[in-house]
Design a protein around this motif. Structure first.
Motif, PDB file in Angstrom:
ATOM      1  N   GLN A  12      62.437  25.764  21.627  1.00  0.00           N
ATOM      2  CA  GLN A  12      62.046  26.694  22.684  1.00  0.00           C
ATOM      3  C   GLN A  12      60.647  27.237  22.393  1.00  0.00           C
ATOM      4  OE1 GLN A  12      65.083  29.710  22.857  1.00  0.00           O
ATOM      5  NE2 GLN A  12      66.389  28.490  24.177  1.00  0.00           N
ATOM      6  N   SER A  13      59.896  27.480  23.457  1.00  0.00           N
ATOM      7  CA  SER A  13      58.528  27.959  23.276  1.00  0.00           C
ATOM      8  C   SER A  13      58.400  29.462  23.503  1.00  0.00           C
ATOM      9  CB  SER A  13      57.590  27.209  24.219  1.00  0.00           C
ATOM     10  OG  SER A  13      57.970  27.455  25.556  1.00  0.00           O
ATOM     11  N   GLU A  14      59.526  30.141  23.620  1.00  0.00           N
ATOM     12  CA  GLU A  14      59.486  31.599  23.711  1.00  0.00           C
ATOM     13  C   GLU A  14      60.662  32.222  22.973  1.00  0.00           C
ATOM     14  OE1 GLU A  14      61.439  32.795  27.941  1.00  0.00           O
ATOM     15  OE2 GLU A  14      59.363  32.146  27.993  1.00  0.00           O
ATOM     16  N   PHE A  74      51.105  34.389  23.178  1.00  0.00           N
ATOM     17  CA  PHE A  74      51.010  35.416  24.210  1.00  0.00           C
ATOM     18  C   PHE A  74      52.159  36.379  23.916  1.00  0.00           C
ATOM     19  CE2 PHE A  74      52.095  37.209  28.368  1.00  0.00           C
ATOM     20  CZ  PHE A  74      50.872  37.770  28.691  1.00  0.00           C
ATOM     21  N   ILE A  75      51.845  37.666  23.791  1.00  0.00           N
ATOM     22  CA  ILE A  75      52.829  38.664  23.360  1.00  0.00           C
ATOM     23  C   ILE A  75      52.920  39.771  24.400  1.00  0.00           C
ATOM     24  CG2 ILE A  75      53.428  40.329  21.548  1.00  0.00           C
ATOM     25  CD1 ILE A  75      51.428  38.645  19.747  1.00  0.00           C
ATOM     26  N   VAL A  76      54.151  40.156  24.717  1.00  0.00           N
ATOM     27  CA  VAL A  76      54.392  41.345  25.533  1.00  0.00           C
ATOM     28  C   VAL A  76      55.225  42.292  24.676  1.00  0.00           C
ATOM     29  CG1 VAL A  76      55.419  42.287  27.630  1.00  0.00           C
ATOM     30  CG2 VAL A  76      54.356  40.021  27.678  1.00  0.00           C
ATOM     31  N   ALA A  77      54.672  43.468  24.420  1.00  0.00           N
ATOM     32  CA  ALA A  77      55.388  44.501  23.667  1.00  0.00           C
ATOM     33  C   ALA A  77      55.780  45.590  24.651  1.00  0.00           C
ATOM     34  CB  ALA A  77      54.503  45.076  22.568  1.00  0.00           C
ATOM     35  N   ALA A  88      62.655  52.804  22.049  1.00  0.00           N
ATOM     36  CA  ALA A  88      63.011  51.406  21.811  1.00  0.00           C
ATOM     37  C   ALA A  88      61.763  50.540  21.884  1.00  0.00           C
ATOM     38  CB  ALA A  88      64.018  50.939  22.855  1.00  0.00           C
ATOM     39  N   VAL A  89      61.697  49.541  21.006  1.00  0.00           N
ATOM     40  CA  VAL A  89      60.576  48.600  20.998  1.00  0.00           C
ATOM     41  C   VAL A  89      61.127  47.182  21.082  1.00  0.00           C
ATOM     42  CG1 VAL A  89      58.612  47.701  19.693  1.00  0.00           C
ATOM     43  CG2 VAL A  89      59.139  50.141  19.608  1.00  0.00           C
ATOM     44  N   ASP A  90      60.633  46.430  22.064  1.00  0.00           N
ATOM     45  CA  ASP A  90      61.007  45.026  22.231  1.00  0.00           C
ATOM     46  C   ASP A  90      59.747  44.168  22.277  1.00  0.00           C
ATOM     47  OD1 ASP A  90      63.890  44.673  22.457  1.00  0.00           O
ATOM     48  OD2 ASP A  90      63.756  45.937  24.235  1.00  0.00           O
ATOM     49  N   PHE A  91      59.889  42.918  21.862  1.00  0.00           N
ATOM     50  CA  PHE A  91      58.795  41.963  21.904  1.00  0.00           C
ATOM     51  C   PHE A  91      59.242  40.699  22.616  1.00  0.00           C
ATOM     52  CE2 PHE A  91      57.940  44.347  17.975  1.00  0.00           C
ATOM     53  CZ  PHE A  91      56.625  44.733  18.198  1.00  0.00           C
ATOM     54  N   LYS A  92      58.320  40.084  23.331  1.00  0.00           N
ATOM     55  CA  LYS A  92      58.535  38.751  23.881  1.00  0.00           C
ATOM     56  C   LYS A  92      57.304  37.932  23.521  1.00  0.00           C
ATOM     57  CE  LYS A  92      59.653  36.029  27.882  1.00  0.00           C
ATOM     58  NZ  LYS A  92      60.144  36.031  29.247  1.00  0.00           N
ATOM     59  N   LEU A  93      57.513  36.850  22.805  1.00  0.00           N
ATOM     60  CA  LEU A  93      56.438  35.980  22.364  1.00  0.00           C
ATOM     61  C   LEU A  93      56.608  34.609  22.991  1.00  0.00           C
ATOM     62  CD1 LEU A  93      56.576  38.202  20.117  1.00  0.00           C
ATOM     63  CD2 LEU A  93      55.764  36.477  18.560  1.00  0.00           C
ATOM     64  N   SER A  94      55.496  34.009  23.376  1.00  0.00           N
ATOM     65  CA  SER A  94      55.544  32.645  23.893  1.00  0.00           C
ATOM     66  C   SER A  94      54.288  31.907  23.452  1.00  0.00           C
ATOM     67  CB  SER A  94      55.657  32.643  25.420  1.00  0.00           C
ATOM     68  OG  SER A  94      54.566  33.290  26.009  1.00  0.00           O
ATOM     69  N   SER A 105      61.347  29.112  15.286  1.00  0.00           N
ATOM     70  CA  SER A 105      61.412  29.794  13.989  1.00  0.00           C
ATOM     71  C   SER A 105      60.094  30.506  13.668  1.00  0.00           C
ATOM     72  CB  SER A 105      61.767  28.810  12.869  1.00  0.00           C
ATOM     73  OG  SER A 105      60.804  27.787  12.793  1.00  0.00           O
ATOM     74  N   VAL A 106      58.976  29.952  14.116  1.00  0.00           N
ATOM     75  CA  VAL A 106      57.672  30.595  13.917  1.00  0.00           C
ATOM     76  C   VAL A 106      57.599  31.882  14.737  1.00  0.00           C
ATOM     77  CG1 VAL A 106      55.186  30.336  14.271  1.00  0.00           C
ATOM     78  CG2 VAL A 106      56.525  28.409  13.415  1.00  0.00           C
ATOM     79  N   LEU A 107      58.063  31.817  15.980  1.00  0.00           N
ATOM     80  CA  LEU A 107      58.054  32.996  16.851  1.00  0.00           C
ATOM     81  C   LEU A 107      58.971  34.083  16.296  1.00  0.00           C
ATOM     82  CD1 LEU A 107      58.206  31.219  20.335  1.00  0.00           C
ATOM     83  CD2 LEU A 107      56.190  32.105  19.162  1.00  0.00           C
ATOM     84  N   LYS A 108      60.133  33.671  15.826  1.00  0.00           N
ATOM     85  CA  LYS A 108      61.090  34.632  15.257  1.00  0.00           C
ATOM     86  C   LYS A 108      60.519  35.294  14.003  1.00  0.00           C
ATOM     87  CE  LYS A 108      65.095  33.417  13.271  1.00  0.00           C
ATOM     88  NZ  LYS A 108      66.466  32.910  13.125  1.00  0.00           N
ATOM     89  N   ALA A 109      59.816  34.544  13.191  1.00  0.00           N
ATOM     90  CA  ALA A 109      59.197  35.099  11.988  1.00  0.00           C
ATOM     91  C   ALA A 109      58.100  36.096  12.344  1.00  0.00           C
ATOM     92  CB  ALA A 109      58.632  33.971  11.122  1.00  0.00           C
ATOM     93  N   GLN A 110      57.352  35.825  13.403  1.00  0.00           N
ATOM     94  CA  GLN A 110      56.322  36.767  13.857  1.00  0.00           C
ATOM     95  C   GLN A 110      56.959  38.086  14.289  1.00  0.00           C
ATOM     96  OE1 GLN A 110      52.762  36.660  14.341  1.00  0.00           O
ATOM     97  NE2 GLN A 110      52.963  35.027  12.852  1.00  0.00           N
ATOM     98  N   ILE A 111      58.056  38.008  15.052  1.00  0.00           N
ATOM     99  CA  ILE A 111      58.748  39.216  15.497  1.00  0.00           C
ATOM    100  C   ILE A 111      59.252  40.002  14.297  1.00  0.00           C
ATOM    101  CG2 ILE A 111      60.845  40.051  16.657  1.00  0.00           C
ATOM    102  CD1 ILE A 111      60.348  37.886  18.788  1.00  0.00           C
ATOM    103  N   LYS A 112      59.836  39.308  13.327  1.00  0.00           N
ATOM    104  CA  LYS A 112      60.328  39.992  12.124  1.00  0.00           C
ATOM    105  C   LYS A 112      59.189  40.707  11.415  1.00  0.00           C
ATOM    106  CE  LYS A 112      62.728  39.257   7.729  1.00  0.00           C
ATOM    107  NZ  LYS A 112      62.151  40.464   7.216  1.00  0.00           N
TER     108      LYS A 112
END
Length: 126
Positions: A12-14, A74-77, A88-94, A105-112
């Motif tokens: 997945q790319s997001e 591309f990040i939406v916080a 509350a803080v949420d992130f969406k990365l693509s 896994s790269v996107l998930k690591a960035q969020i972490k």
């Protein structure tokens, strides 16, 4: 069937956080802070030269960012005040660029990483 689902998820790319995520790393983080303070802390996350803040709206609690370099993202916080001292803080990365072994896994690591930095600056509620 779950093995195929896991394999497909890897490509997945997001990647997005929410309250209903099965993976603990991707669950929404809540902080004991006013919305403005949390919003500013999230802005500080992206203050280095590798990030370009495209837009920010304190009214909607939304910041859009482009990360240059590798990986290009591309990040939406989203920063939402839930209660007077709870935010509350949420992130969406693509990303547009795929990797041979998958990008999820790269996107998930960035969020972490983003959450780890915020956890060090703000007091976490849950």
């Amino acid at each position: 069937m779950s093995g195929i689902k896991t394999l497909l998820k890897r490509f997945q790319s997001e990647c997005e956080t929410s309250d209903k995520q099965e993976e603990e790393v991707l669950q929404t983080h809540y902080y004991k802070s006013m919305q403005n303070g949390t919003f500013n802390a999230v802005l500080e996350l992206f203050s280095s030269s590798q990030y370009d803040i495209l837009s920010e709206s304190k009214d909607r609690g939304e910041i859009t960012i482009r990360k240059n370099g590798t990986p290009q993202l591309f990040i939406v916080a989203t920063v939402i005040g839930v209660r007077p001292l709870e935010t509350a803080v949420d992130f969406k990365l693509s990303t547009d660029k795929g990797k041979i072994l998958g990008t999820y896994s790269v996107l998930k690591a960035q969020i972490k990483n983003y959450y780890d930095v915020l956890d060090g600056k703000l007091t976490r509620v849950r």
